[in-house]
Design a protein around this motif. Structure first.
Motif, PDB file in Angstrom:
ATOM      1  N   LEU A 146     -66.051  37.084  28.165  1.00  0.00           N
ATOM      2  CA  LEU A 146     -66.274  35.682  28.564  1.00  0.00           C
ATOM      3  C   LEU A 146     -67.660  34.967  28.051  1.00  0.00           C
ATOM      4  CD1 LEU A 146     -65.695  33.090  30.185  1.00  0.00           C
ATOM      5  CD2 LEU A 146     -66.638  34.186  32.076  1.00  0.00           C
ATOM      6  N   TYR A 147     -68.526  35.905  27.998  1.00  0.00           N
ATOM      7  CA  TYR A 147     -70.018  35.648  27.389  1.00  0.00           C
ATOM      8  C   TYR A 147     -69.926  35.774  25.953  1.00  0.00           C
ATOM      9  CZ  TYR A 147     -72.624  35.465  32.052  1.00  0.00           C
ATOM     10  OH  TYR A 147     -72.953  35.028  33.168  1.00  0.00           O
ATOM     11  N   LEU A 148     -69.399  36.224  25.275  1.00  0.00           N
ATOM     12  CA  LEU A 148     -69.241  36.406  23.786  1.00  0.00           C
ATOM     13  C   LEU A 148     -68.567  35.277  23.088  1.00  0.00           C
ATOM     14  CD1 LEU A 148     -68.685  40.164  23.092  1.00  0.00           C
ATOM     15  CD2 LEU A 148     -70.546  38.936  22.796  1.00  0.00           C
ATOM     16  N   ILE A 149     -67.425  34.916  23.776  1.00  0.00           N
ATOM     17  CA  ILE A 149     -66.527  33.580  23.381  1.00  0.00           C
ATOM     18  C   ILE A 149     -67.390  32.361  23.613  1.00  0.00           C
ATOM     19  CG2 ILE A 149     -64.454  34.894  23.520  1.00  0.00           C
ATOM     20  CD1 ILE A 149     -63.709  33.240  25.885  1.00  0.00           C
ATOM     21  N   GLY A 150     -68.229  32.110  24.442  1.00  0.00           N
ATOM     22  CA  GLY A 150     -68.942  30.992  24.590  1.00  0.00           C
ATOM     23  C   GLY A 150     -69.740  30.482  23.578  1.00  0.00           C
ATOM     24  N   PRO A 151     -70.694  31.242  22.972  1.00  0.00           N
ATOM     25  CA  PRO A 151     -71.516  30.798  21.678  1.00  0.00           C
ATOM     26  C   PRO A 151     -70.678  30.369  20.849  1.00  0.00           C
ATOM     27  CG  PRO A 151     -72.671  32.586  22.740  1.00  0.00           C
ATOM     28  CD  PRO A 151     -70.995  32.484  23.439  1.00  0.00           C
ATOM     29  N   VAL A 190     -70.224  36.187  37.025  1.00  0.00           N
ATOM     30  CA  VAL A 190     -68.841  35.494  36.780  1.00  0.00           C
ATOM     31  C   VAL A 190     -68.766  33.997  36.750  1.00  0.00           C
ATOM     32  CG1 VAL A 190     -66.371  35.575  37.479  1.00  0.00           C
ATOM     33  CG2 VAL A 190     -67.720  37.520  37.422  1.00  0.00           C
ATOM     34  N   GLY A 191     -69.291  33.679  37.695  1.00  0.00           N
ATOM     35  CA  GLY A 191     -69.502  32.112  37.984  1.00  0.00           C
ATOM     36  C   GLY A 191     -70.229  31.427  36.878  1.00  0.00           C
ATOM     37  N   LEU A 192     -71.702  32.206  36.622  1.00  0.00           N
ATOM     38  CA  LEU A 192     -72.413  31.573  35.672  1.00  0.00           C
ATOM     39  C   LEU A 192     -71.937  31.518  34.083  1.00  0.00           C
ATOM     40  CD1 LEU A 192     -75.217  30.849  34.850  1.00  0.00           C
ATOM     41  CD2 LEU A 192     -75.644  33.100  34.628  1.00  0.00           C
ATOM     42  N   GLY A 193     -71.113  32.609  33.906  1.00  0.00           N
ATOM     43  CA  GLY A 193     -70.481  32.760  32.626  1.00  0.00           C
ATOM     44  C   GLY A 193     -69.450  31.608  32.402  1.00  0.00           C
ATOM     45  N   PHE A 194     -68.577  31.141  33.561  1.00  0.00           N
ATOM     46  CA  PHE A 194     -67.787  30.231  33.538  1.00  0.00           C
ATOM     47  C   PHE A 194     -68.372  29.008  33.039  1.00  0.00           C
ATOM     48  CE2 PHE A 194     -64.148  27.651  35.905  1.00  0.00           C
ATOM     49  CZ  PHE A 194     -63.596  27.177  34.719  1.00  0.00           C
TER      50      PHE A 194
END
Length: 259
Positions: A15-20, A216-220
């Protein structure tokens, strides 16, 4: 065999990798639906059906996984997951129905690329898994002395954002109902930003991050920003190009007074 905890950690890392990656790609290429609809993306389907199918994992997968969590019967767990399900019941069921009844009145129908719907479906599988497992399995409710404070504060923010999001979507769908093409949206936060629907959703998931008080919530929330801020920027430029001098110059793209 990958353990449940390892699967959860790898999924959270994803989740954190696909954001950028999403943010950078959307600065140069917008998903081809709505205002940015264009050919060349393969077969299309009805937009209401596309929204229903790609958002549906947030309901059925969440409801499937939640009972398997060791804390699923904890009242705090049940209370915490409720706003998430509330939002996605609207997004999966109510919003597509509104689009469907709009499409029956609107002769200018455009399809929704199946490829884009599939990408959304896969993301929602990932996100529903993470949110459901965190709330029902991995969150420490007994050791969280700030639970009620973070929940109430986050819920207020969440409900405000959802109200903005739903109202703004209703305005946009209402303009399409008139069947006269795109118009300059007016009223409410449309007087401040071009995309208050996106602003509302960003605020919602910030509230969710506060409620869950978790990575988890922060990542979303961060992924929501990565996805919606570039699209709001593109929509803002689209409005300026289409309406020219008739478009309010003091409107920002998505964050009132700032951006």
């Amino acid at each position: 065999m990958v353990s449940d905890q390892n699967l959860f950690h790898y999924s959270l890392l994803s989740l954190y990798l696909i954001g950028p990656l999403t943010f950078i790609s959307l600065l140069f290429l917008q998903a081809p639906y709505g205002k940015h609809n264009r050919p060349g993306w393969g077969p299309t389907m009805s937009p209401p059906l596309a929204w229903f199918l790609m958002e549906s994992p947030t309901l059925w997968l969440t409801l499937l996984l939640f009972p398997s969590g060791v804390k699923s019967s904890n009242p705090k767990s049940l209370i915490l997951i409720t706003p998430f399900l509330f939002h996605y019941f609207h997004r999966t069921c109510i919003y597509p129905l509104r689009l469907y009844f709009n499409n029956t009145k609107n002769a200018n129908k455009t399809g929704f690329p199946v490829s884009v719907a599939m990408i959304g479906f896969v993301f929602n599988l990932l996100n529903a898994y993470l949110q459901a497992r965190w709330v029902s399995q991995f969150k420490d409710y007994e050791g969280d002395g700030w639970f009620w404070l973070t929940f109430v504060l986050g819920l207020v923010v969440f409900l405000f954002g959802m109200g903005v999001n739903v109202r703004s979507d209703r305005v946009l769908v209402g303009l399409k109902n008139e069947g006269k093409g795109y118009k300059v949206p007016r009223g409410g936060l449309f007087e401040l930003v071009s995309c208050p629907n996106y602003f509302g959703e960003i605020v919602e998931w910030f509230g969710w991050a506060v409620m869950t008080w978790s990575l988890v919530g922060l990542g979303f929330f961060l992924y929501t920003c990565a996805n919606l801020v570039p699209r709001a920027r593109a929509n803002h430029r689209w409005y300026l190009d289409k309406f020219g001098e008739d478009y309010p110059k003091d409107r920002k793209a998505v964050i009132p007074f700032l951006y």
